[in-house]
Scaffold this motif. Structure first.
Motif, PDB file in Angstrom:
ATOM      1  N   ARG A  33      49.445 -29.134 -55.956  1.00 11.78           N
ATOM      2  CA  ARG A  33      49.153 -30.499 -55.529  1.00 11.78           C
ATOM      3  C   ARG A  33      48.336 -31.243 -56.591  1.00 11.78           C
ATOM      4  N   LEU A  34      47.412 -30.563 -57.256  1.00 16.68           N
ATOM      5  CA  LEU A  34      46.643 -31.211 -58.311  1.00 16.68           C
ATOM      6  C   LEU A  34      47.538 -31.657 -59.461  1.00 16.68           C
ATOM      7  N   VAL A  35      48.502 -30.822 -59.818  1.00 16.05           N
ATOM      8  CA  VAL A  35      49.454 -31.187 -60.876  1.00 16.05           C
ATOM      9  C   VAL A  35      50.208 -32.454 -60.489  1.00 16.05           C
ATOM     10  N   THR A  36      50.669 -32.499 -59.239  1.00 16.64           N
ATOM     11  CA  THR A  36      51.387 -33.679 -58.752  1.00 16.64           C
ATOM     12  C   THR A  36      50.502 -34.918 -58.802  1.00 16.64           C
ATOM     13  N   ASP A  37      49.261 -34.791 -58.351  1.00 15.08           N
ATOM     14  CA  ASP A  37      48.336 -35.923 -58.351  1.00 15.08           C
ATOM     15  C   ASP A  37      48.089 -36.433 -59.766  1.00 15.08           C
ATOM     16  N   ILE A  38      47.921 -35.504 -60.707  1.00 13.63           N
ATOM     17  CA  ILE A  38      47.663 -35.897 -62.097  1.00 13.63           C
ATOM     18  C   ILE A  38      48.847 -36.666 -62.663  1.00 13.63           C
ATOM     19  N   ARG A  39      50.033 -36.171 -62.417  1.00  7.98           N
ATOM     20  CA  ARG A  39      51.237 -36.848 -62.929  1.00  7.98           C
ATOM     21  C   ARG A  39      51.433 -38.209 -62.272  1.00  7.98           C
ATOM     22  N   LEU A  40      51.198 -38.308 -60.975  1.00 10.22           N
ATOM     23  CA  LEU A  40      51.355 -39.581 -60.282  1.00 10.22           C
ATOM     24  C   LEU A  40      50.362 -40.623 -60.774  1.00 10.22           C
ATOM     25  N   SER A  41      49.244 -40.154 -61.309  1.00  9.70           N
ATOM     26  CA  SER A  41      48.228 -41.069 -61.834  1.00  9.70           C
ATOM     27  C   SER A  41      48.373 -41.304 -63.332  1.00  9.70           C
ATOM     28  N   GLY A  42      49.515 -40.898 -63.889  1.00  9.01           N
ATOM     29  CA  GLY A  42      49.799 -41.193 -65.292  1.00  9.01           C
ATOM     30  C   GLY A  42      49.392 -40.117 -66.271  1.00  9.01           C
ATOM     31  N   GLY A  43      48.891 -38.980 -65.798  1.00  5.74           N
ATOM     32  CA  GLY A  43      48.504 -37.895 -66.696  1.00  5.74           C
ATOM     33  C   GLY A  43      49.716 -37.187 -67.279  1.00  5.74           C
ATOM     34  N   GLU A  44      49.529 -36.606 -68.451  1.00  7.80           N
ATOM     35  CA  GLU A  44      50.631 -35.941 -69.148  1.00  7.80           C
ATOM     36  C   GLU A  44      50.230 -34.514 -69.501  1.00  7.80           C
ATOM     37  N   PHE A  45      51.190 -33.593 -69.360  1.00  6.21           N
ATOM     38  CA  PHE A  45      50.994 -32.203 -69.750  1.00  6.21           C
ATOM     39  C   PHE A  45      51.783 -31.932 -71.026  1.00  6.21           C
ATOM     40  N   ILE A  46      51.126 -31.401 -72.033  1.00  5.20           N
ATOM     41  CA  ILE A  46      51.787 -31.066 -73.290  1.00  5.20           C
ATOM     42  C   ILE A  46      51.537 -29.588 -73.597  1.00  5.20           C
ATOM     43  N   THR A  65      40.832 -30.098 -62.272  1.00  4.05           N
ATOM     44  CA  THR A  65      39.828 -30.888 -61.555  1.00  4.05           C
ATOM     45  C   THR A  65      39.106 -31.854 -62.496  1.00  4.05           C
ATOM     46  N   THR A  66      38.906 -31.458 -63.739  1.00  3.07           N
ATOM     47  CA  THR A  66      38.328 -32.380 -64.719  1.00  3.07           C
ATOM     48  C   THR A  66      39.243 -33.588 -64.892  1.00  3.07           C
ATOM     49  N   ALA A  67      40.536 -33.317 -65.002  1.00  4.89           N
ATOM     50  CA  ALA A  67      41.500 -34.397 -65.170  1.00  4.89           C
ATOM     51  C   ALA A  67      41.476 -35.362 -63.992  1.00  4.89           C
ATOM     52  N   ARG A  68      41.452 -34.833 -62.782  1.00  6.39           N
ATOM     53  CA  ARG A  68      41.471 -35.703 -61.606  1.00  6.39           C
ATOM     54  C   ARG A  68      40.197 -36.555 -61.509  1.00  6.39           C
ATOM     55  N   LEU A  69      39.060 -35.957 -61.810  1.00  4.60           N
ATOM     56  CA  LEU A  69      37.817 -36.716 -61.740  1.00  4.60           C
ATOM     57  C   LEU A  69      37.788 -37.821 -62.793  1.00  4.60           C
ATOM     58  N   LEU A  70      38.315 -37.536 -63.967  1.00 12.69           N
ATOM     59  CA  LEU A  70      38.390 -38.569 -64.997  1.00 12.69           C
ATOM     60  C   LEU A  70      39.335 -39.689 -64.565  1.00 12.69           C
ATOM     61  N   GLN A  71      40.480 -39.325 -64.024  1.00 16.10           N
ATOM     62  CA  GLN A  71      41.434 -40.338 -63.576  1.00 16.10           C
ATOM     63  C   GLN A  71      40.835 -41.220 -62.486  1.00 16.10           C
ATOM     64  N   GLU A  72      40.102 -40.602 -61.575  1.00 17.14           N
ATOM     65  CA  GLU A  72      39.482 -41.385 -60.505  1.00 17.14           C
ATOM     66  C   GLU A  72      38.410 -42.335 -61.038  1.00 17.14           C
ATOM     67  N   ALA A  73      37.921 -42.031 -62.244  1.00 20.50           N
ATOM     68  CA  ALA A  73      36.940 -42.915 -62.891  1.00 20.50           C
ATOM     69  C   ALA A  73      37.601 -43.881 -63.861  1.00 20.50           C
ATOM     70  N   GLY A  74      38.935 -43.928 -63.875  1.00 21.01           N
ATOM     71  CA  GLY A  74      39.654 -44.895 -64.688  1.00 21.01           C
ATOM     72  C   GLY A  74      40.065 -44.429 -66.067  1.00 21.01           C
ATOM     73  N   TRP A  75      39.998 -43.127 -66.321  1.00 21.57           N
ATOM     74  CA  TRP A  75      40.353 -42.603 -67.634  1.00 21.57           C
ATOM     75  C   TRP A  75      41.838 -42.293 -67.744  1.00 21.57           C
ATOM     76  N   LYS A  76      42.315 -42.331 -68.976  1.00 16.83           N
ATOM     77  CA  LYS A  76      43.644 -41.835 -69.305  1.00 16.83           C
ATOM     78  C   LYS A  76      43.477 -40.408 -69.821  1.00 16.83           C
ATOM     79  N   VAL A  77      44.241 -39.476 -69.269  1.00 21.42           N
ATOM     80  CA  VAL A  77      44.059 -38.078 -69.652  1.00 21.42           C
ATOM     81  C   VAL A  77      45.377 -37.450 -70.101  1.00 21.42           C
ATOM     82  N   THR A  78      45.248 -36.547 -71.059  1.00 20.08           N
ATOM     83  CA  THR A  78      46.365 -35.720 -71.501  1.00 20.08           C
ATOM     84  C   THR A  78      45.881 -34.272 -71.501  1.00 20.08           C
TER      85      THR A  78
END
Length: 378
Positions: free
Chosen positions: A259-272, A130-143
């Motif tokens: 679904r959150l994982v899918t949303d994060i990836r679709l918005s350019g987020g990366e899991f390492i 949820t932190t990742a999604r909120l950051l992405q919605e605010a225009g952040w790049k997240v990993t």
């Protein structure tokens, strides 16, 4: 898992060892009481109330999860970390799913004025996601850096009923934290309510909280539970003196996290996949802002001796579409039934500082037998 002195939930509203023991004793169902389902009008659902089919022969699996519990309450704060900014968001006890959007919103707000819009998130349970999604919605790049994907986290095995309880010990936590908890609950409830539907696995359900002590009908989160009504002896179909009905949201965690994982990836987020051994490992990250969402991992990683596991044990049965309600209470220990689309979940336990990872067969037998007794009057 789930997440009360006995008010709405009969077992963990405020969770000190003494409070828990007293509450559990108060919610024990008495086998000598007589009840009837005849003429009972359900306040929310218009469907007939039927008993779930509970049998040890139908157990699909048993699951253990460790809630990251802090008597003082969860931690949301930022601090300087070498040449980085570190934002903590961990320690939510049994209320992690419920508080996720709210606590994460408070965490993100810690760096709202940052000129940098690139962040690392350590941990990918519900707080990390949820932190990742909120950051992405605010225009952040997240990993997201994590030693295990979400389906291996405690969030995956949470029961999912919306209730920001078993989060802190009210005799220990500060007034400042209590205010912060209310803020997080308000934001989280509003966010979940806007996401109700099959896509995220969120639905409204009727909840019955049973106990032998008369509830006062109020509580710190009463405003979030419509259709609340308190029934006295022989006014409800369960083998306890009292029962409080209300409507609540149920989050099917398997669907929600996926679904959150899918949303994060679709918005350019990366899991390492990465396992951090100590704080020095974190300094090696390239991102200037780091969010710590490691839950229990914060004990070793950030030397938080105040966090401990609260072991929960679940018994999973095949789903039963005819059972369209949830129950809490009525057992000699923690007892609840959550009817979801993927499983019928029977719980449970709330054992503080228990690090064991294997299901206890004695607890399984108790959960099954007490659940059978609780629904035998339907």
């Amino acid at each position: 898992m789930v997440n009360k002195p006995l008010k709405r939930r009969a077992f963990i509203r405020g969770i000190g060892a003494g409070t828990l023991a007293a509450s559990l004793a108060a919610c024990t169902a008495s086998p000598t009481k007589t009840t009837t389902n005849k003429g009972f009008q359900r306040p929310f659902s218009r469907k007939p109330m039927v008993a779930p089919k509970i049998s040890a022969n139908n157990i699909v699996t048993e699951i253990v999860g460790h809630r990251p519990y802090r008597p003082e309450g969860f931690v949301v704060r930022s601090e300087a970390f070498g040449n980085k900014t570190l934002v903590h968001n961990y320690g939510h006890g049994g209320g992690g799913i419920s508080l996720s959007w709210g606590s994460s919103a408070l965490a993100v707000n810690e760096v709202a004025n940052s000129e940098t819009k690139e962040a690392a998130i350590i941990g990918c349970g519900v707080m990390g996601l949820t932190t990742a999604r909120l950051l992405q919605e605010a225009g952040w790049k997240v990993t997201l850096y994590t030693k295990a994907m979400p389906r291996f986290t405690t969030s995956q095995v949470a029961g999912g009923e919306w209730g920001p309880y078993s989060v802190h010990d009210p005799l220990v936590s500060s007034s400042t934290f209590k205010t912060q908890l209310q803020q997080a609950a308000k934001i989280a409830h509003s966010t979940f309510a806007k996401m109700v539907g099959k896509d995220y696995g969120i639905q409204w359900k009727e909840l019955y909280t049973a106990g032998d002590t008369e509830p006062d009908g109020e509580g710190p989160f009463r405003q979030y539970y419509p259709y609340t009504h308190v029934y006295g002896p022989e006014q409800h179909p369960f083998p306890t003196d009292y029962c409080t009905s209300s409507a609540t949201m149920l989050v099917e965690t398997t669907t929600f996290l996926r679904r959150l994982v899918t949303d994060i990836r679709l918005s350019g987020g990366e899991f390492i996949i990465r396992d951090f051994k100590d704080k020095d490992d974190i300094h090696s990250l390239v991102e200037p802002i780091v969010f710590n969402c490691t839950g229990l991992g914060s004990r070793a990683l950030f030397n938080d001796e105040g966090i401990m596991p609260a072991k929960g044990q679940l018994v999973l049965l095949p789903p039963d579409p005819a059972v369209d309600y949830l129950t809490v209470g009525g057992g000699s220990d923690v007892l609840y039934m959550f009817s979801r689309n993927d499983y019928m979940i029977l719980g449970g336990t709330f054992k503080l500082n228990d690090w064991t990872t294997k299901p206890d067969p004695v607890e399984t037998a108790r959960i099954v037998s007490e659940s059978q007794a609780f629904f035998s009057t339907l």
